[in-house]
Write an enzyme that holds these catalytic residues in place. Structure first.
Site: not given
Length: 226
Positions: A11, A13, A111-112, A144, A169
């Site tokens: 991931d 961020d 990544t989002s 996610k 995280d």
């Protein structure tokens, strides 16, 4: 931790880069423009959502006149300079990336965040030197905790999801990795401390710093059954 691992997926961020503080500032400024204060549970509510899904949520929850596309564009403009010049890698990340590269282990980012901000980070921190493939949740078609993004990045790297080690995280991110069939290492992040108990319950491993992986100081968690 790296035993039998054929690819490592990150991931971005809060996991690979220290960037969540940017969104704390943006949420305050953006919602302030529209006469709102930031709800205390906002970050947890939207964690894991794709950039597009988060914009739709903001539009509907805060009853904003702007389109979801316009909201995203404004966020990107607010964040782009900080991502290009102020966001840094999490502690020990560069050392770990170099180790994986030396071992010939493929790497990817799932990544989002938006493609624009992903590209800003790849350029500013020279992560393109390490990453074999990167994808956003918008491109994957689902945020996610859906497993889609981890399944698709693994496929592009030519490995099975169960052959991957995922770093995350948040609760939603950890669930996404587990739902894909991967082992998951949780990375300490200040904004996720409120949910640390759930994170420790779900993840296979836990680290405060990427240095712990190479120095043997990481936590192997019982909640995984491993």
């Amino acid at each position: 931790m790296l035993e039998n691992v054929k690819a490592v997926l990150f991931d971005m961020d809060g996991t690979l880069v220290d960037s969540l503080w940017v969104w704390g500032e943006i949420d305050i400024e953006y919602l302030g423009r529209h006469g709102y204060e930031v709800p205390s549970d906002l970050q947890h509510t939207i964690e894991g959502m794709s950039f597009s899904e988060a914009a739709v949520y903001f539009k509907e929850f805060f009853k904003l006149a702007d389109s979801a596309e316009a909201i995203q564009a404004e966020w990107i403009e607010m964040a782009k300079d900080k991502y290009a010049h102020e966001v840094v890698l999490k502690p020990g990340a560069l050392r770990f990336l170099n180790h994986l590269k030396e071992q010939g282990i493929p790497m990817g980012i799932a990544t989002s965040s938006s493609r624009d901000l992903l590209e800003a980070v790849l350029a500013s921190l020279k992560l393109s030197d390490y990453m074999d493939y990167c994808m956003t949740s918008c491109e994957a078609g689902a945020g996610k905790p859906a497993p889609d993004i981890y399944q698709k990045v693994a496929e592009r790297l030519g490995v099975l999801p169960e052959e991957c080690l995922v770093f995350e995280d948040t609760v939603a991110g950890i669930q996404a990795g587990l739902n894909a069939g991967s082992r998951v290492c949780a990375v300490a992040e200040e904004q996720s401390l409120r949910w640390k108990g759930k994170i420790l319950e779900l993840a296979d491993y836990y680290i405060e710093s990427f240095d712990e992986i190479l120095d043997g100081g990481y936590q192997r968690l019982k909640g995984s059954g491993l």
